[in-house]
Design a protein around this motif. Structure first.
Motif, PDB file in Angstrom:
ATOM      1  N   SER A   1      18.229  77.107  26.746  1.00  0.00           N
ATOM      2  CA  SER A   1      18.069  77.392  25.323  1.00  0.00           C
ATOM      3  C   SER A   1      17.352  76.267  24.584  1.00  0.00           C
ATOM      4  O   SER A   1      16.991  76.415  23.425  1.00  0.00           O
ATOM      5  CB  SER A   1      19.437  77.628  24.669  1.00  0.00           C
ATOM      6  OG  SER A   1      20.216  76.444  24.714  1.00  0.00           O
ATOM      7  N   SER A   2      17.182  75.132  25.230  1.00  0.00           N
ATOM      8  CA  SER A   2      16.478  73.997  24.624  1.00  0.00           C
ATOM      9  C   SER A   2      15.281  73.655  25.496  1.00  0.00           C
ATOM     10  O   SER A   2      15.384  72.836  26.417  1.00  0.00           O
ATOM     11  CB  SER A   2      17.420  72.795  24.512  1.00  0.00           C
ATOM     12  OG  SER A   2      18.563  73.120  23.770  1.00  0.00           O
ATOM     13  N   PRO A   3      14.159  74.307  25.268  1.00  0.00           N
ATOM     14  CA  PRO A   3      13.010  74.173  26.178  1.00  0.00           C
ATOM     15  C   PRO A   3      12.554  72.738  26.384  1.00  0.00           C
ATOM     16  O   PRO A   3      12.023  72.401  27.435  1.00  0.00           O
ATOM     17  CB  PRO A   3      11.925  75.016  25.502  1.00  0.00           C
ATOM     18  CG  PRO A   3      12.669  75.964  24.612  1.00  0.00           C
ATOM     19  CD  PRO A   3      13.881  75.226  24.160  1.00  0.00           C
TER      20      PRO A   3
ATOM     21  N   CYS B   1      21.408  71.782  19.335  1.00  0.00           N
ATOM     22  CA  CYS B   1      21.233  71.590  17.900  1.00  0.00           C
ATOM     23  C   CYS B   1      19.759  71.804  17.569  1.00  0.00           C
ATOM     24  O   CYS B   1      18.933  72.020  18.456  1.00  0.00           O
ATOM     25  CB  CYS B   1      21.692  70.201  17.460  1.00  0.00           C
ATOM     26  SG  CYS B   1      20.835  68.839  18.261  1.00  0.00           S
ATOM     27  N   GLY B   2      19.445  71.749  16.288  1.00  0.00           N
ATOM     28  CA  GLY B   2      18.069  71.971  15.870  1.00  0.00           C
ATOM     29  C   GLY B   2      17.843  73.393  15.412  1.00  0.00           C
ATOM     30  O   GLY B   2      18.760  74.217  15.349  1.00  0.00           O
ATOM     31  N   SER B   3      16.615  73.704  15.091  1.00  0.00           N
ATOM     32  CA  SER B   3      16.255  75.033  14.597  1.00  0.00           C
ATOM     33  C   SER B   3      15.912  75.954  15.758  1.00  0.00           C
ATOM     34  O   SER B   3      15.850  75.541  16.916  1.00  0.00           O
ATOM     35  CB  SER B   3      15.062  74.924  13.650  1.00  0.00           C
ATOM     36  OG  SER B   3      13.927  74.436  14.342  1.00  0.00           O
ATOM     37  N   ALA B   4      15.667  77.222  15.430  1.00  0.00           N
ATOM     38  CA  ALA B   4      15.335  78.204  16.468  1.00  0.00           C
ATOM     39  C   ALA B   4      14.014  77.871  17.145  1.00  0.00           C
ATOM     40  O   ALA B   4      13.821  78.162  18.329  1.00  0.00           O
ATOM     41  CB  ALA B   4      15.276  79.603  15.860  1.00  0.00           C
ATOM     42  N   THR B   5      13.111  77.256  16.418  1.00  0.00           N
ATOM     43  CA  THR B   5      11.799  76.938  16.984  1.00  0.00           C
ATOM     44  C   THR B   5      11.755  75.556  17.624  1.00  0.00           C
ATOM     45  O   THR B   5      10.867  75.271  18.404  1.00  0.00           O
ATOM     46  CB  THR B   5      10.704  77.026  15.895  1.00  0.00           C
ATOM     47  OG1 THR B   5      11.063  76.152  14.820  1.00  0.00           O
ATOM     48  CG2 THR B   5      10.595  78.453  15.379  1.00  0.00           C
TER      49      THR B   5
END
Length: 478
Positions: free
Chosen positions: A151-153, A184-188
């Motif tokens: 989920s976190s490329p 964490c962070g945004s979708a992009t």
């Protein structure tokens, strides 16, 4: 190529000869694939050095084990009676030999202070880290990282929370210390964060370089309070930091008995210090040339603090002799900021001081050194009319030179003042009206755009009306 990463071409050629001649012992006649499965099981259930032990039996086994990454996929770390150097060497060897396959960490911890140093050995290979199982003090934390890395490329560790407390101390099971990694962070733009509980910051020499960009350190008990030398030496291993937050418990560390190292954090742009008494030691020994935002919270104390270990220029009494409820912490905060600005010369744009005061002489010195400051916010200050007057224009030029006007904090556009009870409304009206009269005309692109005044008892409705004639809708009262 087999699924476990083993290449049959890499096996010692005598192995096939022994099988064909039927002259080898029964165990050696087993197919390589079956031996690999056996060795992998032994590596998981045996001692931490099982792959190394098996590789010493004979050349055939050594070639088979070294050429089979799946045998090294489970990394068992037993920290009891082992040096960090030994653990680090093991981690590097297992990570290299398990490549390119994912790996699992099985950590049997006896000393909670070693958790972060041991984890730091594996952070550079976070993209291949599949799972961890950590056992400490009779409790086990287990988590799969597969979904997290997918989920976190970017597969990079961005943020770390360090809670200074004993890990897994909540016996009811409600404690979330076992959630070590989380997204964490945004979708992009998603990245990975880590939370670690430890009774104290590890010794600097125990930790691999930590390349995350955001760090929160929070004290939870007085027993786990951090002394400034330990904090500074730990920060030396975080060269990429951009954001640092340190929350303490207002514990006085006493007078230091030795000079501290100066730690350079060239990328740090935001610094939060909250509820600490060693602000002078910390601020005086940081080199932050990129600092843009400085937030100081709850540093005012009304009790004496131990003196700084050396006397510096500016330590003399404040010539203004203005009233203060927190003279000792005012001195430490002001002198710490002075040293930070003198060494770093940062392009500071935001200075936020919440129950964190300075002496009048420090305000004057600091305001003269902040040409880029755009926002100044202060809460609960004992600042006097002498400080308020610093916002007004002043004449420059000596002797026969023609006088010209100037202002301190020439880029200031936002001013917020909350619960400042020692200043007078008359002084505020005089200083701010004079400032906007000058800056609106001389520097219209760098004038006050927002002024917030709240709960300053001597600033009355009459003062608000007078000031609004000059500020108009730029003045906000709460």
């Amino acid at each position: 190529m087999l699924s476990c990463g083993f290449s049959s071409d890499a096996v010692h050629p005598q192995y096939h000869t022994m099988i064909l001649s039927n002259s080898s012992p029964p165990f050696s006649s087993l197919p390589p694939e079956l031996l690999i499965e056996i060795f992998s099981t032994c590596s998981f259930t045996g001692d931490w050095h099982t792959p190394l032990t098996l590789s010493k039996v004979c050349c055939l086994w050594k070639d088979l084990i070294i050429s089979s990454p799946c045998i090294w996929q489970t990394i068992v770390i037993l920290d009891s009676k082992r040096t960090m150097s030994s653990i680090r060497t093991q981690a590097e060897l297992w990570i290299a030999r398990s490549s390119p396959l994912p790996f699992t960490l099985v950590l049997k911890l006896t000393n909670s202070e070693r958790l972060l140093p041991i984890m730091s050995c594996f952070l550079p290979s976070l993209a291949r880290w599949m799972r961890y199982t950590i056992t400490y003090d009779g409790r086990t934390a287990e988590k799969s990282l597969a979904d997290l890395t997918l989920s976190s490329p970017r597969c990079m560790l961005h943020h770390v929370d360090i809670l200074l407390k004993a890990p897994f101390e909540d016996v009811t099971g409600d404690d979330e210390d076992d959630i070590i990694f989380f997204p964490c962070g945004s979708a992009t733009y998603r990245h990975i964060s880590m939370k670690v509980a430890t009774t104290k910051l590890p010794h600097a020499e125990m930790v691999n370089p930590l390349l995350f960009t955001s760090l929160n350190i929070s004290e939870t008990t007085f027993e786990s309070s951090v002394r400034s030398p330990d904090l500074l030496r730990f920060l030396a291993h975080c060269p990429n930091l951009e954001h640092l937050y340190f929350h303490g418990l207002s514990s006085d560390e006493g007078t230091l008995d030795a000079l501290l190292p100066v730690i350079a954090l060239p990328r740090l742009h935001t610094l939060h210090l909250d509820e600490i008494c060693n602000q002078r030691s910390i601020l005086s020994h940081l080199n932050l040339p990129a600092l843009r935002e400085l937030y100081l919270r709850h540093m005012n104390v009304d009790y004496p603090l131990e003196p700084y270990h050396v006397t510096e220029e500016g330590d003399s009494d404040d010539e203004s002799h203005d009233f203060s409820q927190s003279p000792y912490s005012d001195l430490h905060t002001g002198m710490g900021i002075r040293k930070l600005l003198s060494r770093s010369r940062p392009p500071l744009e935001i200075l936020d001081m919440d129950l964190s005061d300075m002496r009048t002489k420090d305000f004057r010195w600091v305001f003269d050194k902040l040409p880029d400051l755009k926002q100044f916010s202060i809460v609960g200050s004992d600042m006097s009319d002498s400080v308020v007057a610093l916002f007004a224009p002043f004449a420059v030029g000596d002797g026969q030179d023609e006088k010209r006007m100037s202002v301190r904090l020439p880029q200031l556009s936002v001013l917020k003042m909350y619960s400042c009870q020692q200043l007078s409304g008359d002084a505020l009206v005089k200083a701010l009206s004079a400032r906007v009269h000058y800056t609106d005309r001389a520097t219209p692109d760098a004038t006050l755009a927002t002024v917030i005044i709240s709960s300053c008892n001597d600033f009355t409705a009459k003062h608000a009306q007078e000031l609004s004639w000059d500020l108009h809708d730029r003045l906000h009262l709460f």
